[in-house]
Structures are given as C-alpha cells and as structure tokens.
Design a protein around this motif. Structure first.
Motif, short mmCIF file in Angstrom:
data_model
loop_
_atom_site.label_atom_id
_atom_site.label_comp_id
_atom_site.label_asym_id
_atom_site.label_seq_id
_atom_site.Cartn_x
_atom_site.Cartn_y
_atom_site.Cartn_z
N ARG A 160 76.83 33.22 27.17
CA ARG A 160 78.69 33.57 26.51
C ARG A 160 79.54 34.39 28.19
NH1 ARG A 160 76.94 38.67 22.21
NH2 ARG A 160 75.93 37.00 20.56
N GLY A 161 79.03 33.74 28.76
CA GLY A 161 79.24 33.11 29.91
C GLY A 161 79.77 34.94 30.95
N MET A 162 79.18 35.32 31.36
CA MET A 162 78.20 37.04 31.59
C MET A 162 77.87 36.56 32.60
SD MET A 162 80.28 37.88 28.97
CE MET A 162 80.78 39.75 30.03
N LEU A 163 78.15 37.24 33.71
CA LEU A 163 77.32 37.62 34.81
C LEU A 163 77.12 38.50 34.98
CD1 LEU A 163 76.87 35.77 37.16
CD2 LEU A 163 77.39 36.39 38.54
N ILE A 177 81.43 40.36 34.73
CA ILE A 177 81.68 39.10 35.65
C ILE A 177 82.38 38.08 34.34
CG2 ILE A 177 83.36 37.79 36.76
CD1 ILE A 177 81.73 38.97 38.91
N SER A 178 82.91 38.17 33.78
CA SER A 178 83.54 37.48 32.18
C SER A 178 84.21 35.99 32.57
CB SER A 178 84.24 37.71 31.37
OG SER A 178 83.82 37.41 29.97
N THR A 179 83.50 34.68 32.12
CA THR A 179 83.74 33.38 32.65
C THR A 179 84.68 32.86 31.32
OG1 THR A 179 82.39 32.09 33.25
CG2 THR A 179 83.36 33.09 34.48
N ASP A 180 85.09 32.03 30.93
CA ASP A 180 85.30 31.43 29.70
C ASP A 180 84.50 30.76 29.16
OD1 ASP A 180 87.72 32.54 29.51
OD2 ASP A 180 89.06 30.89 30.32
N THR A 203 79.93 27.77 35.58
CA THR A 203 80.37 27.61 34.98
C THR A 203 79.92 26.92 34.05
OG1 THR A 203 82.57 28.04 34.83
CG2 THR A 203 82.19 29.53 35.47
N ALA A 204 80.67 27.21 32.35
CA ALA A 204 80.62 26.07 31.30
C ALA A 204 82.06 25.08 31.06
CB ALA A 204 80.26 27.19 30.31
N ASN A 205 83.10 26.44 32.25
CA ASN A 205 84.21 25.71 31.22
C ASN A 205 84.57 24.75 33.10
OD1 ASN A 205 84.72 27.19 33.59
ND2 ASN A 205 87.06 28.40 32.34
N GLY A 206 83.32 24.24 33.64
CA GLY A 206 83.98 23.08 34.68
C GLY A 206 83.76 23.33 36.34
N ARG A 207 83.51 24.93 36.52
CA ARG A 207 83.95 25.52 37.67
C ARG A 207 82.99 26.11 38.21
NH1 ARG A 207 89.82 27.15 38.48
NH2 ARG A 207 90.71 25.77 36.45
N LEU A 208 82.80 26.14 39.58
CA LEU A 208 82.18 26.96 40.66
C LEU A 208 82.84 28.54 41.02
CD1 LEU A 208 79.54 27.39 42.42
CD2 LEU A 208 81.45 26.68 44.35
N ALA A 209 82.44 29.28 40.36
CA ALA A 209 82.89 30.55 40.70
C ALA A 209 81.84 31.17 42.14
CB ALA A 209 82.87 31.23 39.49
N ALA A 210 82.70 32.17 43.05
CA ALA A 210 82.42 33.53 43.54
C ALA A 210 82.37 34.25 43.58
CB ALA A 210 82.66 31.95 45.31
N ALA A 211 82.27 35.76 44.04
CA ALA A 211 81.77 36.93 43.55
C ALA A 211 81.29 38.10 44.63
CB ALA A 211 81.50 37.54 42.50
N ILE A 212 81.77 38.67 45.12
CA ILE A 212 80.97 39.75 46.28
C ILE A 212 79.96 40.33 45.00
CG2 ILE A 212 81.22 42.11 47.15
CD1 ILE A 212 84.48 41.55 47.42
N VAL A 213 78.59 41.13 45.98
CA VAL A 213 77.64 41.07 45.51
C VAL A 213 77.91 42.46 44.28
CG1 VAL A 213 74.92 41.57 45.32
CG2 VAL A 213 76.29 39.65 46.08
N GLU A 214 78.49 43.20 46.25
CA GLU A 214 77.66 44.62 45.65
C GLU A 214 79.30 45.23 45.03
OE1 GLU A 214 75.91 47.21 47.17
OE2 GLU A 214 74.96 46.23 48.53
N ILE A 219 85.98 36.49 43.47
CA ILE A 219 86.52 36.17 44.81
C ILE A 219 87.57 35.09 44.38
CG2 ILE A 219 86.85 35.11 47.10
CD1 ILE A 219 84.02 36.49 47.00
N TRP A 220 87.37 33.74 44.08
CA TRP A 220 87.79 32.68 43.34
C TRP A 220 86.92 31.49 42.96
CZ3 TRP A 220 84.04 29.07 45.08
CH2 TRP A 220 83.49 29.19 46.16
N GLN A 221 87.58 30.46 42.07
CA GLN A 221 87.05 29.79 41.35
C GLN A 221 87.43 28.64 41.61
OE1 GLN A 221 86.28 30.67 37.09
NE2 GLN A 221 87.74 32.50 37.34
#
Length: 386
Positions: A160-163, A177-180, A203-214, A219-221
């Motif tokens: 469902r696009g949830m990390l 974190i939610s993505t489309d 992600t399923a919408n064609g992107r590479l996503a980055a986030a801070i683990v803690e 951060i960016w897509q």
C-alpha cells in the motif's frame, strides 16, 4: 475489486506470461535450454525440506544464513532452522492459521531474531535460537519484500506504499511514511536498504525514495521512470528492485524505467541507462548485474554505466534475481535449471537441472558453499567441485 484484479493481472506480467488481447504478436515464447558443457559439477552436501515451499505463488522466501544456521520457510507457515553442516532440523515452528499464513517477505536475521512478512499484512519475529514466537504485528498492506534491520528497528515496505518501522524487540510501530500507489502495479515491492543513517527504497509510482532512519523523515524522491504510453500497462513504472550500494553510490532500476546511478550525499543521478527490470540487482563491486523484463542477463560498468555484455539466451525463462557465487553470476529459472555465467565474458560456464518445480529465488551463499531452495520446498546445500 479492481485493484485486486489489477494485481493478479500484473503478476502474470512479472512471470512473462501472455497478457492483453490474444494474437501471434502477443505470444511470448520461452527460449530453449541452452546447450552448455559444464566446467564443473557441484557436490551435494545434504538435502532437507522447507515444507511445501512457495508453489506457484509470488512469495520470494530466500534462505537466510546467520547465527551459524540456515533459516528456511514455506508460504503456508512452516519455518525451520537447519544445521549448515548436515541439514538436520534444529527447530521448527508452524505459523499456519485457519487460512494459510501466506509468508512472502523475508527471511531477515538481526538482533538475535528472524523476521518474516506475510501477504496477510503481518510482520513476524521469531527467536533465532528456539524458533519461539517473539511477536506478531499487523501492518498496513502485504509484506512482499524482505524487511531491513537498522537502529533497533525493523523496516518494511508494504503493497500500500507504506514504509513502516517497528521496534525490533516489541513490534511497536515507530514511524510510517506513505507514498502514492497507482491503480495498476506489478506484483512485488522494493526491499529497503539502509546506509549511513538513511533508508532507501523503490516506490510503485516510479521513484527512489530516501528518508532518515531515526525519525522516518522523508528527504527526497528521485524519478527512475516516467509513465508513458496510452494504456495503464504501458504506463507501469514500478521500482520493485532493491537498491544496491557501492561506497557512496546507489544503483536502482525500474520497470519501464532506467538503471540509475545516484550520489547518496546529494541525491542527484550520475548516469542513467535504459533498462526495464523488476528484479533485484547484484554486484561484485565493479559491475552491476541485472535481469531485464525479457530475461536478458546484463553486466554494466558501475562507474560509467557502459554495458559490458548481454546474454540473451535465457529469454523469457522467468529468471530469478542474479547472485554472485564463487566468482560466477548465477540465476535459476522456472524449469529448475541453475545457469552459471562468467562475470567477465557473459558466457555460460556450467548448468544443472535441479528440480522441475523451478526456482523463485537464487542461491544463498554460505562460508563453504551455497544453499538453494526449489518452489516445492526442497532445500540443498552444495559446493563447487572443479
């Protein structure tokens, strides 16, 4: 219902079967088994069973070697720890419920436990020493990809696009974190990877996503593929492969997208090459190996993106993700063959028919050999005899 039917349709795309209106142009023909003179024959050390295996379902339950054990699982819920020396069962736990446990994402070992996700939207932790259930939690969506462990958390990417990050000892949710997710997607999800305090996933919408683990802060897509074409199938751009990191550079590939090299510090792409794949990458540190949507096996220079070779003789044989074993690139196929390819030339060096049930995942490397599991649950440990 539309979403369910769409996912079932795209599971057929992922395994290279016929889609759309029937015509001669639409028919996909599997390449015949290549004729190979094997330079070596593996020695079988032992064989065991992972129950009923995964059958013809999507589940990609690769064996995990950790804590001096080999962990295996079947889709219907049987989890085992095997002795890597002789294949004897050290413990087993049957997680089957009134309906099938539908295990599908994992296995990952960390924090003295093993973690497995399910199509039922569950994340499960077992004690690696005893196999006892440590915790079982419900997450938002199917867990089709392997989790990752970092900072005392287990992080999963769901359908469902949830990390989602949970506490490794209790399963308590820490952040989300939610993505489309488009209406039509491939059957599969990208396994996240962590490095230097960041988590990266497709992600399923064609992107590479980055986030801070803690903190779970996005951060960016970075776009890996852009939807094109007039039909929903033409516009599929899922990034289902797990990213690969070499030093400070990350590599990712998408379906109907591009193989992309990204600088981790800036998030900017360094080079892009047109390849379409929904399968995990492999690397030996200087090359990137991928299986395309037509089951071409390709090697690319990691620094420049230059194609070094392409082996097209396994076209539409429904290959596993590539694995590096004993300096060779190894893939399994749907008819139960293991194919060994020279990393430098792309030529075949060996081939073995293991089991006609086929492979869902490639080999798992151990210190003194490798372990394979077939779709019907046969587990074997082998070593190379040259």
């Amino acid at each position: 219902m539309k979403k369910i039917l769409s996912r079932l349709l795209m599971s057929a795309v992922a395994v290279g079967t016929l889609i759309g209106c029937a015509s001669e142009e639409d028919t996909i023909i599997m390449a015949p088994v290549p004729v190979v003179t094997s330079e070596f024959t593996p020695d079988q050390q032992w064989s065991a069973s992972a129950g009923k295996g995964v059958g013809h379902f999507f589940s990609k339950l690769a064996p995990e070697y950790a804590y001096g054990k080999v962990f295996v699982a079947s889709r219907d819920g049987l989890v085992k720890a095997l002795d890597p020396e002789n294949g004897k069962t050290l413990w087993q736990n049957d997680l089957e419920e009134e309906v099938s446990a539908r295990l599908s994402g994992g296995i990952v070992a960390a924090y003295n436990q093993i973690y497995i996700g399910s199509e039922n939207g569950q994340l499960i932790a077992l004690n690696q020493e005893t196999g006892e259930l440590a915790w079982r939690v419900v997450v938002d969506g199917e867990v089709l990809a392997a989790p990752v462990a970092d900072s005392n958390m287990i992080i999963v990417n769901t359908s469902r696009g949830m990390l989602i990050a949970v506490d490794q000892s209790t399963g308590e949710q820490k952040w989300t974190i939610s993505t489309d997710v488009p209406n039509l997607t491939l059957r599969g999800d990208s396994a996240p990877v962590t490095v230097s305090g960041g988590v990266f996933w497709g992600t399923a919408n064609g992107r590479l996503a980055a986030a801070i683990v803690e903190r779970g802060q996005l951060i960016w897509q970075q776009p890996i593929g852009m939807p094109q074409g007039s039909t929903e199938i033409d516009r599929l751009v899922d990034v289902d492969a797990s990213p690969v990191v070499i030093g400070s550079t990350l590599y990712i590939v998408g379906f109907n997208g591009q193989l992309t090299s990204i600088d981790l510090q800036s998030g900017r792409s360094m080079w892009k090459r047109t390849y379409s794949s929904a399968t995990d990458l492999a690397t030996d540190g200087s090359r990137i190996y991928l299986v395309t949507d037509k089951d071409y096996l390709v090697a690319v220079d990691a620094r420049s993106g230059t194609e070094l070779w392409s082996n097209k003789k396994l076209e539409y044989r429904q290959l596993t993700a590539p694995v590096i074993v004993n300096n060779h690139v190894v893939v399994g196929d749907s008819e139960g063959y293991l194919h060994w390819i020279n990393r430098t030339s792309g030529e075949f060096v060996a081939q073995q028919l293991v089991d006609d049930s086929g492979f869902a995942v490639g080999p798992t490397v151990t210190p003194d050999g490798y372990v394979i599991v077939t779709r019907n649950g046969d587990v074997k440990k082998l070593t190379i005899n040259k």
